[in-house]
Write an enzyme that holds these catalytic residues in place. Structure first.
Site, mmCIF file in Angstrom:
data_model
loop_
_atom_site.group_PDB
_atom_site.id
_atom_site.type_symbol
_atom_site.label_atom_id
_atom_site.label_comp_id
_atom_site.label_asym_id
_atom_site.label_seq_id
_atom_site.Cartn_x
_atom_site.Cartn_y
_atom_site.Cartn_z
ATOM 1 N N LYS A 172 8.837 -17.383 -10.974
ATOM 2 C CA LYS A 172 7.757 -15.348 -11.487
ATOM 3 C C LYS A 172 6.241 -15.959 -11.898
ATOM 4 C CE LYS A 172 7.987 -11.790 -14.180
ATOM 5 N NZ LYS A 172 8.708 -11.595 -15.756
ATOM 6 N N PHE A 204 -4.839 3.049 14.594
ATOM 7 C CA PHE A 204 -4.951 3.878 14.069
ATOM 8 C C PHE A 204 -5.874 3.132 13.308
ATOM 9 C CE2 PHE A 204 -1.956 7.365 13.649
ATOM 10 C CZ PHE A 204 -0.958 7.663 14.350
ATOM 11 N N LYS A 263 -13.226 -0.199 15.514
ATOM 12 C CA LYS A 263 -12.872 -0.539 15.753
ATOM 13 C C LYS A 263 -11.988 -0.509 16.898
ATOM 14 C CE LYS A 263 -11.051 0.198 11.184
ATOM 15 N NZ LYS A 263 -10.368 -0.264 10.175
ATOM 16 N N LYS A 269 -11.420 -4.278 18.993
ATOM 17 C CA LYS A 269 -9.793 -5.096 18.938
ATOM 18 C C LYS A 269 -9.346 -4.387 20.896
ATOM 19 C CE LYS A 269 -8.549 -4.101 14.240
ATOM 20 N NZ LYS A 269 -7.702 -4.298 13.425
ATOM 21 N N ASN A 275 0.862 -0.563 -0.126
ATOM 22 C CA ASN A 275 0.218 -0.350 0.171
ATOM 23 C C ASN A 275 0.807 0.871 0.252
ATOM 24 O OD1 ASN A 275 0.097 1.073 2.722
ATOM 25 N ND2 ASN A 275 -0.082 -1.624 3.022
ATOM 26 N N ASP A 320 -4.252 -6.508 5.485
ATOM 27 C CA ASP A 320 -5.423 -7.485 5.703
ATOM 28 C C ASP A 320 -5.500 -8.933 5.578
ATOM 29 O OD1 ASP A 320 -6.838 -5.401 7.248
ATOM 30 O OD2 ASP A 320 -7.557 -5.032 6.258
ATOM 31 N N PRO A 327 -2.031 -12.008 10.279
ATOM 32 C CA PRO A 327 -2.888 -11.901 11.373
ATOM 33 C C PRO A 327 -2.855 -10.079 12.079
ATOM 34 C CG PRO A 327 -0.022 -12.365 11.120
ATOM 35 C CD PRO A 327 -0.796 -12.130 9.812
ATOM 36 N N ASP A 328 -4.187 -10.575 12.963
ATOM 37 C CA ASP A 328 -4.028 -8.820 13.260
ATOM 38 C C ASP A 328 -3.071 -8.387 14.474
ATOM 39 O OD1 ASP A 328 -5.139 -5.989 13.999
ATOM 40 O OD2 ASP A 328 -7.114 -6.497 13.199
ATOM 41 N N ILE A 329 -2.097 -7.592 14.223
ATOM 42 C CA ILE A 329 -0.991 -7.647 15.480
ATOM 43 C C ILE A 329 -1.469 -6.405 16.769
ATOM 44 C CG2 ILE A 329 1.214 -6.766 15.640
ATOM 45 C CD1 ILE A 329 1.280 -6.657 12.266
HETATM 46 O O1 PMT Z 1 2.800 6.370 6.328
HETATM 47 P P1 PMT Z 1 1.848 7.162 6.349
HETATM 48 O O2 PMT Z 1 2.334 7.467 4.359
HETATM 49 O O3 PMT Z 1 3.066 8.779 6.905
HETATM 50 O O4 PMT Z 1 0.712 7.313 5.837
HETATM 51 C C1 PMT Z 1 -0.009 7.001 7.259
HETATM 52 C C2 PMT Z 1 -1.031 6.534 7.714
HETATM 53 C C3 PMT Z 1 -1.969 6.840 6.530
HETATM 54 C C4 PMT Z 1 -0.531 5.088 7.037
HETATM 55 C C5 PMT Z 1 -1.737 6.315 9.445
HETATM 56 O O5 PMT Z 1 -1.911 7.635 10.239
HETATM 57 C C6 PMT Z 1 -2.729 5.395 9.697
HETATM 58 O O6 PMT Z 1 -3.995 5.072 9.418
HETATM 59 N N1 PMT Z 1 -2.280 4.107 9.897
HETATM 60 C C7 PMT Z 1 -2.953 3.010 10.229
HETATM 61 C C8 PMT Z 1 -3.543 2.157 8.670
HETATM 62 C C9 PMT Z 1 -3.928 0.761 8.383
HETATM 63 O O7 PMT Z 1 -3.554 0.161 8.096
HETATM 64 O O8 PMT Z 1 -5.430 0.932 9.812
HETATM 65 P P2 PMT Z 1 -6.786 0.274 9.312
HETATM 66 O O9 PMT Z 1 -8.059 1.390 9.808
HETATM 67 O O10 PMT Z 1 -6.797 -0.738 7.886
HETATM 68 O O11 PMT Z 1 -6.354 -0.910 11.114
HETATM 69 C C10 PMT Z 1 -6.471 -0.277 12.483
HETATM 70 C C11 PMT Z 1 -5.994 -0.909 12.649
HETATM 71 O O12 PMT Z 1 -4.908 -2.324 12.761
HETATM 72 C C12 PMT Z 1 -3.977 -0.205 12.931
HETATM 73 O O13 PMT Z 1 -3.235 0.303 14.115
HETATM 74 C C13 PMT Z 1 -3.577 -1.032 11.832
HETATM 75 O O14 PMT Z 1 -1.850 -0.977 12.848
HETATM 76 C C14 PMT Z 1 -3.721 -2.172 12.744
HETATM 77 N N2 PMT Z 1 -3.932 -3.676 12.316
HETATM 78 C C15 PMT Z 1 -4.194 -3.452 10.626
HETATM 79 C C16 PMT Z 1 -3.888 -4.779 10.092
HETATM 80 C C17 PMT Z 1 -3.502 -5.614 10.521
HETATM 81 N N3 PMT Z 1 -3.318 -7.013 9.827
HETATM 82 N N4 PMT Z 1 -2.488 -6.120 11.712
HETATM 83 C C18 PMT Z 1 -2.728 -4.730 12.316
HETATM 84 O O15 PMT Z 1 -1.857 -4.610 13.591
#
Ligand code: PMT
Length: 416
Positions: free
Chosen positions: A293, A327, A341, A345, A214, A283, A309-311
């Site tokens: 390839k 975030f 969320k 979570k 991403n 995700d 995995p959802d960390i």
């Molecule tokens: O890196 P930049 O270019 O500065 O951009 C910043 C940002 C937009 C990436 C940052 O501000 C941000 O929003 N980060 C979280 C992005 C995200 O994955 O959001 P989400 O809504 O999909 O996930 C929710 C939370 O679950 C997040 O804290 C994420 O780290 C966590 N997560 C998600 C999926 C996963 N498999 N494991 C996780 O821990």
């Protein structure tokens, strides 16, 4: 010259560089100040230009260096009195014995000394010179004069000197100077705590040369890591693949995939007090990674993906869990989805950002809506460095409230 301390972190710093071998350290200092969100205008003395070229400082500060009181074009753009007013802090680093003497005398015989006389901003000076020059009575008298007028002295440090001698006279390290300037704002809010933060994207491999990823640049997470360090935390930064320098003093662990990030985060949080998930973690990850390839054989290619995995949720579910902050990257109904969320979570706090073509991802600025059970705070669009400092102030406040709910909270500057 009015005061030694700073009421809040200065955003506009006039950095005076005088002639001495430590002038090269001033280049690093510019980086450290900018990393914390400050605008830096470099002013060089004639002596400084014998050691470092103005071009170096121009490239690092993003602003043309000023070095001449009589430069008509520069004066037309911003006269020296305007420049003196522009500064929220005048920092002279390195300050040579000669410059200190001229400042003590109140001379205005070049641009830098004139600006120091003309400014109402606090003046901080980081001396750097041979140890005998430093201990000379004349220098000590000049330093005492400056201190009596409210000039703050940073160092000098003791150690090996460029001239081969060992003693007092080394310029303080750029990181120490920058940390001191910005320490007042966050007031040691996370002092003694271990904070683990994830940042950047993950890459999920499809075959040996392709991956799903991403647009995350890591800028937001790195800025939060730097702000947490400034607040006194020991910071471990688990980073996906990004092209950013590690903030000084922060321990960095590089990973690529969500699975690797999961393992690195769990290894780091065993003794952590706080965890912040700022990474844009996948995700879904390819169900299998092709060993060769993938060939262009048919019109249509279907990929099979499985949940990564959802960390964040797994850290929040630990028996001995750190204060857990997520975030949320949302394109619609930001508050509704982020609150969902936060609850699902089982987080202590979440920072929601609206993402899109020209928002949040891979930008220098961002805005956040910070939510916790029963509370919210909006942080307006600003540089990620500034935003991170406000965000960390809130995190520290909520952390203390959660851990010591009966203790009255000392207000933390910048938390609005
Ligand atoms: O890196 P930049 O270019 O500065 O951009 C910043 C940002 C937009 C990436 C940052 O501000 C941000 O929003 N980060 C979280 C992005 C995200 O994955 O959001 P989400 O809504 O999909 O996930 C929710 C939370 O679950 C997040 O804290 C994420 O780290 C966590 N997560 C998600 C999926 C996963 N498999 N494991 C996780 O821990």
């Amino acid at each position: 010259m009015t005061e030694i301390g700073l009421p809040s972190a200065p955003r506009r710093i006039l950095l005076g560089v005088s002639g001495g071998i430590a002038a090269y350290k001033a280049a690093e200092l510019v980086r450290r100040l900018r990393e914390r969100g400050a605008e830096v205008q470099v002013v060089m003395t004639a002596g400084a230009k014998q050691f470092v070229t103005p071009l170096t400082f121009q490239a690092l500060s993003g602003r043309a260096v000023r070095d001449d009181l009589w430069d008509e074009a520069a004066e037309d753009a911003m006269g020296h009195i305007e420049l003196a007013r522009w500064a929220e802090l005048v920092l002279v680093a390195p300050a040579s014995a000669d410059l200190i003497a001229r400042l003590a005398m109140g001379r205005a015989d070049d641009l830098l000394t004139t600006l120091v006389l003309a400014t109402a901003a606090p003046v901080w000076v980081a001396p750097a010179m041979n140890r005998f020059m430093w201990s000379n009575e004349a220098t000590q008298a000049n330093v005492a004069t400056l201190a009596a007028r409210g000039v703050k002295l940073l160092g000098p440090d003791a150690g090996e000197q460029a001239c081969g001698e060992v003693g007092l006279g080394r310029m303080q390290e750029p990181e120490a100077i920058a940390a001191e300037i910005f320490a007042s704002e966050l007031n040691g809010a996370l002092h003694g705590l271990h904070l683990v933060i994830s940042a950047g994207p993950t890459r999920e491999p499809l075959d040996p040369v392709r991956f799903i990823s991403n647009r995350s640049s890591g800028k937001m997470g790195f800025a939060v890591a730097a702000a947490a360090r400034d607040a006194g935390a020991r910071v471990t930064l688990v980073s996906g693949p990004v092209s950013l320098a590690t903030p000084a003093g922060v321990t960095r662990v590089d990973v690529e995939t969500a699975e690797q990030m999961y393992r690195a985060v769990h290894a780091a949080v065993t003794d952590a007090d706080l965890y912040i998930g700022a990474a844009a973690v996948a995700d879904y990850t390819p169900a299998r990674c092709a060993t060769q390839k993938i060939k262009k054989s048919s019109e249509c290619l279907e990929l099979s993906l499985q949940r990564a995995p959802d960390i964040l949720a797994s850290v929040a579910a630990l028996e001995r869990r750190p204060f857990t902050v997520g975030f949320a990257a949302e394109t619609t109904d930001v508050e509704k989805h982020a609150r969902e969320k936060l609850a699902r979570k089982r987080l202590d706090l979440i920072a929601a950002n609206e993402v899109g073509a020209d928002r949040a991802f891979d930008r220098e600025d961002n805005a956040l809506l910070v939510l916790w059970p029963g509370g919210r705070r909006e942080l307006e669009l600003k540089s990620k460095a500034d935003l991170a400092r406000e965000f960390i102030a809130i995190v520290a406040e909520r952390y203390r409230e959660a851990r010591h709910p009966s203790v009255a909270l000392a207000p933390v500057a910048g938390s609005g």
